[in-house]
Scaffold this active site. Structure first.
Site, PDB file in Angstrom:
ATOM      1  N   CYS A  27      -2.141   0.419  -5.836  1.00 44.13           N
ATOM      2  CA  CYS A  27      -1.952   0.616  -4.395  1.00 44.13           C
ATOM      3  C   CYS A  27      -0.479   0.941  -4.158  1.00 44.13           C
ATOM      4  CB  CYS A  27      -2.349  -0.643  -3.637  1.00 44.13           C
ATOM      5  SG  CYS A  27      -2.078  -0.529  -1.858  1.00 44.13           S
ATOM      6  N   CYS A  63      -2.388   5.188   3.237  1.00 41.74           N
ATOM      7  CA  CYS A  63      -2.739   4.908   1.842  1.00 41.74           C
ATOM      8  C   CYS A  63      -1.689   5.576   0.966  1.00 41.74           C
ATOM      9  CB  CYS A  63      -4.132   5.435   1.520  1.00 41.74           C
ATOM     10  SG  CYS A  63      -4.575   5.313  -0.219  1.00 41.74           S
TER      11      CYS A  63
END
Length: 261
Positions: free
Chosen positions: A76, A200
């Protein structure tokens, strides 16, 4: 037990972070992680991270990341930037970090309030008629659309995420609209969250590289606008693909608290 936690966000991508250097939590407690991320019954977050002791002498710490569904996940990018900021807050680092995540080693630097996170090199980008596919630490489907503000990201993204060729393993899905030569808007449907997120990091990275690979930009510094804010991606094209890839943006502590678990 009362668990101390910290809430961070990077362009609206929000995370529960726990200092787990003393191994107070088991990495197998997926039900607890899902509850902590639940926006109705827990703290609420797109994911949860554990900051753990380094596994070697080179590293400052180890990053362990879980999706909102409680399952350990792939890299991530925004989470990595937030964990670097958290490590600086704890005094584990000053303004530079070396750490290992599930996709390997990363370096990062904090400069003028922004976190510069080096992402993995990308050697392969699949080009299809309707989209591109690449892995920037997590798998990403990238497709261009018109009128991104009104695009049905949740429903279309869910269908692509669960459909062929991704099926159960799934892919994150990014919808992109070009604004000018080096500025793009993106909205992302994230697997594990199973909904659109405000930002994101690995998706923004995938978009920047995809836009360069398809000649939508010839710049090696790209601004990507997400619903949660702006991020920059810098990179260098080589014969082997893309190297020296950096994801750049803010990482902010929202609050610290305790929760019974």
């Amino acid at each position: 037990m009362n668990l101390t936690f910290y809430k961070y966000q990077g362009t609206g991508n929000d995370f529960v972070i726990i200092d787990n250097r003393d191994s107070i939590l088991s990495k197998n407690d997926t039900k607890l992680f899902a509850r902590l991320c639940d926006r109705k019954f827990g703290i609420g977050a797109d994911g949860l991270m554990l900051l753990e002791l380094p596994g070697n002498e080179e590293d400052d710490f180890t990053m362990v990341y879980f999706n909102a569904d409680g399952n350990e996940s792939t890299m991530c990018g925004n989470g990595g930037r937030c964990l670097v900021a958290f490590a600086a807050y704890l005094g584990v680092i000053k303004d530079r970090a070396v750490f290992t995540a599930i996709d390997g080693k990363h370096v990062a630097e904090i400069k003028e309030g922004l976190v510069y996170l080096q992402m993995q090199n990308v050697s392969e980008i699949e080009k299809h008629d309707s989209h591109l596919f690449l892995d920037t630490g997590s798998p990403h489907h990238v497709t261009m659309v018109d009128d991104i503000v009104n695009y049905d990201v949740a429903n279309v993204g869910r269908k692509i995420r669960n459909g062929a060729p991704y099926f159960e393993a799934g892919s994150n899905v990014n919808f992109v609209e070009k604004q000018n030569d080096d500025v793009f808007s993106v909205r992302t449907y994230e697997r594990g969250v199973e909904d659109e997120t405000l930002s994101c990091g690995t998706g923004v990275t995938a978009v920047a590289l995809s836009m360069h690979a398809t000649k939508n930009t010839n710049k090696e510094e790209v601004t990507v606008k997400t619903p949660g804010g702006e991020l920059k991606v810098t990179f260098r094209e080589t014969y082997n693909g893309y190297e020296d890839v950096f994801l750049i943006g803010p990482a902010v502590q929202v609050f610290k608290g305790e929760i019974a678990c």
